[in-house]
Motif scaffolding. Sequence first.
Motif, PDB file in Angstrom:
ATOM      1  N   ASP A 355       0.725  -1.167   0.134  1.00  0.00           N
ATOM      2  CA  ASP A 355       0.046   0.010   0.040  1.00  0.00           C
ATOM      3  C   ASP A 355       0.779   1.371   0.174  1.00  0.00           C
ATOM      4  O   ASP A 355       0.557   2.188  -0.579  1.00  0.00           O
ATOM      5  CB  ASP A 355      -1.065   0.151   1.218  1.00  0.00           C
ATOM      6  CG  ASP A 355      -1.871  -0.878   0.962  1.00  0.00           C
ATOM      7  OD1 ASP A 355      -2.209  -1.787   0.178  1.00  0.00           O
ATOM      8  OD2 ASP A 355      -2.618  -1.483   2.368  1.00  0.00           O
ATOM      9  N   HIS A 358       2.258   1.490  -3.386  1.00  0.00           N
ATOM     10  CA  HIS A 358       1.329   1.807  -4.499  1.00  0.00           C
ATOM     11  C   HIS A 358       0.780   3.471  -4.506  1.00  0.00           C
ATOM     12  O   HIS A 358       0.400   4.266  -5.253  1.00  0.00           O
ATOM     13  CB  HIS A 358      -0.106   1.130  -4.004  1.00  0.00           C
ATOM     14  CG  HIS A 358      -1.223   1.082  -5.299  1.00  0.00           C
ATOM     15  ND1 HIS A 358      -2.254   2.297  -5.184  1.00  0.00           N
ATOM     16  CD2 HIS A 358      -1.251   0.419  -6.316  1.00  0.00           C
ATOM     17  CE1 HIS A 358      -2.958   2.037  -6.163  1.00  0.00           C
ATOM     18  NE2 HIS A 358      -2.427   1.243  -7.007  1.00  0.00           N
ATOM     19  N   GLU A 359       0.656   3.933  -3.196  1.00  0.00           N
ATOM     20  CA  GLU A 359       0.238   5.462  -2.843  1.00  0.00           C
ATOM     21  C   GLU A 359       1.736   6.209  -3.309  1.00  0.00           C
ATOM     22  O   GLU A 359       1.212   7.403  -3.840  1.00  0.00           O
ATOM     23  CB  GLU A 359       0.365   5.445  -1.459  1.00  0.00           C
ATOM     24  CG  GLU A 359      -1.033   5.027  -0.858  1.00  0.00           C
ATOM     25  CD  GLU A 359      -1.411   5.315   0.697  1.00  0.00           C
ATOM     26  OE1 GLU A 359      -0.191   5.841   1.215  1.00  0.00           O
ATOM     27  OE2 GLU A 359      -2.398   4.866   1.368  1.00  0.00           O
ATOM     28  N   ARG A 361       3.450   5.419  -6.054  1.00  0.00           N
ATOM     29  CA  ARG A 361       3.773   5.145  -7.409  1.00  0.00           C
ATOM     30  C   ARG A 361       3.816   6.314  -8.405  1.00  0.00           C
ATOM     31  O   ARG A 361       4.507   6.154  -9.411  1.00  0.00           O
ATOM     32  CB  ARG A 361       2.700   4.121  -8.031  1.00  0.00           C
ATOM     33  CG  ARG A 361       1.234   4.855  -8.026  1.00  0.00           C
ATOM     34  CD  ARG A 361       0.150   3.654  -8.718  1.00  0.00           C
ATOM     35  NE  ARG A 361      -0.934   4.222  -9.018  1.00  0.00           N
ATOM     36  CZ  ARG A 361      -1.804   4.511  -8.177  1.00  0.00           C
ATOM     37  NH1 ARG A 361      -1.609   4.385  -6.853  1.00  0.00           N
ATOM     38  NH2 ARG A 361      -2.988   5.060  -8.465  1.00  0.00           N
ATOM     39  N   ALA A 369       5.858   2.234 -11.453  1.00  0.00           N
ATOM     40  CA  ALA A 369       4.672   2.637 -11.183  1.00  0.00           C
ATOM     41  C   ALA A 369       3.621   1.471 -11.685  1.00  0.00           C
ATOM     42  O   ALA A 369       2.800   0.649 -10.844  1.00  0.00           O
ATOM     43  CB  ALA A 369       4.324   3.795 -11.746  1.00  0.00           C
ATOM     44  N   ARG A 370       3.738   0.805 -12.818  1.00  0.00           N
ATOM     45  CA  ARG A 370       3.174  -0.460 -13.284  1.00  0.00           C
ATOM     46  C   ARG A 370       3.535  -1.612 -12.375  1.00  0.00           C
ATOM     47  O   ARG A 370       2.397  -2.474 -11.875  1.00  0.00           O
ATOM     48  CB  ARG A 370       3.612  -0.640 -14.873  1.00  0.00           C
ATOM     49  CG  ARG A 370       2.771  -1.956 -15.444  1.00  0.00           C
ATOM     50  CD  ARG A 370       1.158  -1.653 -15.288  1.00  0.00           C
ATOM     51  NE  ARG A 370       0.546  -2.693 -15.794  1.00  0.00           N
ATOM     52  CZ  ARG A 370      -0.807  -3.067 -15.603  1.00  0.00           C
ATOM     53  NH1 ARG A 370      -1.617  -2.153 -14.613  1.00  0.00           N
ATOM     54  NH2 ARG A 370      -1.535  -4.010 -16.112  1.00  0.00           N
ATOM     55  N   SER A 371       4.639  -1.841 -11.962  1.00  0.00           N
ATOM     56  CA  SER A 371       5.123  -2.917 -11.235  1.00  0.00           C
ATOM     57  C   SER A 371       4.124  -2.700  -9.881  1.00  0.00           C
ATOM     58  O   SER A 371       3.671  -3.714  -9.269  1.00  0.00           O
ATOM     59  CB  SER A 371       6.364  -3.256 -10.941  1.00  0.00           C
ATOM     60  OG  SER A 371       7.121  -3.281 -12.285  1.00  0.00           O
ATOM     61  N   ALA A 372       3.957  -1.750  -9.173  1.00  0.00           N
ATOM     62  CA  ALA A 372       3.534  -1.149  -8.083  1.00  0.00           C
ATOM     63  C   ALA A 372       1.803  -1.705  -8.251  1.00  0.00           C
ATOM     64  O   ALA A 372       1.344  -2.311  -7.397  1.00  0.00           O
ATOM     65  CB  ALA A 372       3.563  -0.045  -7.705  1.00  0.00           C
ATOM     66  N   GLU A 373       1.312  -1.315  -9.121  1.00  0.00           N
ATOM     67  CA  GLU A 373      -0.179  -1.709  -9.416  1.00  0.00           C
ATOM     68  C   GLU A 373      -0.418  -3.225  -9.650  1.00  0.00           C
ATOM     69  O   GLU A 373      -1.340  -3.719  -9.120  1.00  0.00           O
ATOM     70  CB  GLU A 373      -0.682  -0.813 -10.806  1.00  0.00           C
ATOM     71  CG  GLU A 373      -0.560   0.421 -10.679  1.00  0.00           C
ATOM     72  CD  GLU A 373      -0.949   1.158 -12.049  1.00  0.00           C
ATOM     73  OE1 GLU A 373      -1.348   0.459 -13.071  1.00  0.00           O
ATOM     74  OE2 GLU A 373      -1.276   2.469 -12.127  1.00  0.00           O
ATOM     75  N   LEU A 374       0.468  -4.085 -10.438  1.00  0.00           N
ATOM     76  CA  LEU A 374       0.467  -5.317 -10.368  1.00  0.00           C
ATOM     77  C   LEU A 374       0.599  -6.016  -9.073  1.00  0.00           C
ATOM     78  O   LEU A 374      -0.021  -6.943  -8.969  1.00  0.00           O
ATOM     79  CB  LEU A 374       1.453  -5.801 -11.522  1.00  0.00           C
ATOM     80  CG  LEU A 374       1.209  -5.400 -12.926  1.00  0.00           C
ATOM     81  CD1 LEU A 374       2.557  -5.985 -13.691  1.00  0.00           C
ATOM     82  CD2 LEU A 374       0.074  -5.911 -13.444  1.00  0.00           C
ATOM     83  N   GLY A 376      -0.385  -4.590  -6.225  1.00  0.00           N
ATOM     84  CA  GLY A 376      -1.535  -4.578  -5.657  1.00  0.00           C
ATOM     85  C   GLY A 376      -2.432  -5.458  -5.889  1.00  0.00           C
ATOM     86  O   GLY A 376      -3.245  -6.132  -5.229  1.00  0.00           O
ATOM     87  N   ASP A 377      -2.700  -5.669  -7.334  1.00  0.00           N
ATOM     88  CA  ASP A 377      -3.679  -6.620  -7.905  1.00  0.00           C
ATOM     89  C   ASP A 377      -3.496  -8.057  -7.410  1.00  0.00           C
ATOM     90  O   ASP A 377      -4.550  -8.712  -7.057  1.00  0.00           O
ATOM     91  CB  ASP A 377      -3.940  -6.441  -9.198  1.00  0.00           C
ATOM     92  CG  ASP A 377      -4.313  -4.964  -9.810  1.00  0.00           C
ATOM     93  OD1 ASP A 377      -4.934  -4.312  -8.897  1.00  0.00           O
ATOM     94  OD2 ASP A 377      -3.906  -4.819 -11.047  1.00  0.00           O
TER      95      ASP A 377
END
Length: 662
Positions: A355, A358-359, A361, A369-374, A376-377
């Motif tokens: 988290d 992700h915040e 990113r 940033a894309r790795s942080a989103e993946l 979290g998913d």
Amino acid sequence: MSAGSAAPKPGDPGVRTGRTAGPGRGGSRFGRLLRSRAVLRLFARWVRRPLLPAVRLWRRNIQLRIVVGTLLMSLGVVLLLGIVVIGQVRNGLLEAKERAAQSQAAGGFSAAQDRAATTPSAPGQQDGGRTGASVNWRSTLVEQLASGGQSAFNVVALSLDTGDTASRGARASGEVDPTTSIPAELRHSVAQGTGTFQKFTRIHYTSGKASEPGLVIGKRLNDADGDQYELYYLFPLTQEEDSLTLVKGTLATAGLFVVVLLGAIAWLMVRQVVTPVRMAAGIAERLSAGRLQERMKVTGEDDIARLGEAFNKMASNLQLKIQQLEELSRLQRRFVSDVSHELRTPLTTVRMAADVIHEARADFDPITARSAELLGDQLDRFESLLSDLLEISRFDAGAAALEAEPIDLRQVVRRVIGGAEPLAERKGTRIVVLGDQQPVVAEADARRVERVLRNLVVNAVEHGEGRDVVVKLAAAGGAVAVAVRDYGVGLKPGEATRVFNRFWRADPARARTTGGTGLGLSIAVEDARLHGGWLQAWGEPGGGSQFRLTLPRTADEPLRGSPIPLEPEDSRRNREQAAAGRAQENARLAAVPAQHAGDRPALPVPPRLPAPPRATVDPTALPGSGARVVARAATDGDGGGAGTATAGANGNLEREDGTRGR
């Protein structure tokens, strides 16, 4: 027809139109045929009903079948033996009687001939006197010949030249009626031949005595005047008939006793074999019910004893294997539960760190940033997987509890659809609800029912290929049902039962956009079973699928059917049947000869009978996850759009064009 003649009109007497005459006659014949078939079915059911208990007993009792078969075969053998023995005794008695009668008759014929040779005729008598002397001579002869027989035989003397035996001195001993006792065939043979002739017949008496079987032996002789006459010996067969009756009675009594004795012996012998088998069947049923300590009682060293020992050894091995499997399953469930619980602590730490990443990113480069989103998913999916594993472990351990309370399924459906709306908008899918005009109330666990319906609706949107998804509610009798219909790729034959397996996917290469864990339908079917309900699937390739959840209105009430058919009305098979019916109707109407409107008045069209209402309960619904899949037919233009369904004013489904939502 000449030009001046008037053409007949449909309204004139004697003129029939094809539209009214033909179908009326066919309809009446069809109605009579249906009534006759219904009467035959009722008669067959009335005849078969009292026989059902006997047929059921005959099918289930092998001991009864063996004993009855033994009795029937024994009865056949006894009957055949009795027929042979009676035939032999009868032939022996008749042959002995025939030999004795022939010997006695031969002596009587010789004595009559000797008496005629030694008796001088009275000279100078007229014809009338000669006839009277002949009659007296024959009377004396009959009395003398019959006096030596006592009741063993009787003697009859008849004139040769006439059939009227009473007018020409017919003489008989023992009150024998010569007219009916001497067969005409035998008299003809005696009159034509010179030897001795015989025939079996019945002897009748003039005194009213009952007739009796007998043997008649006759011969043509000459009297003292040289005139020919017929002499017959009649031997009654009363003693032989009594002897044969005694033999028949003895054989019948002995045969009945033998048949009963053989039946009792067969019953005892079969019982020695059937009793251990029945005992083994009962113990096998108790073993299947979970009483693994049951064993057969073994006595002796014969084949049945070896069977019992083998059965007990098999039961012991099964008990050992089942205990090992139960222990292994217990360890696995505990391992899954422990691992799931243990993973929660590091997962919480990883979640907190993810988290934070992700915040932040927005400060990273695009790849980070894309790795942080993946990250979290995938953590969200990991948490869902852990929750599903914990739920499955509770089902496996039997620790799942049901918190049932009266709920309105319409509210649950609305919450589920509200949660699935974002996914449906991304897919271009519209969710249509049918049957929500009336309350659909049942005693159920709202959380579990909502989880089941969420799985069904999300899967329908996921696999619906952007077409509409129809959610239908219904209630009838003691059951309520919710069906989710999609018009996507559908299910292949055999996949409707495997779709509830854990981690099973119809197409492993298909991308999963909703991040499912593969345990949703497995948990859903367990939730349905926990309610005492059914979760079933239907599908056809290219025609979409339908999942139906059926729950009892009252908790612990057994289900007997579902208010929604498992196969939808707009399935390919139902559409083909409807199209075939319309084609037959069009062909029937096309066969009616057309007439000009100016030549005939308008005929009243008979009102069409309303279609029979569809059954509100599916009698073929099977408990559990039973389903039926319709194989895809190789037809052109079928495509995947089978058509959506909308609700009319009465709540019945009506077909629409299937192009909407593509």
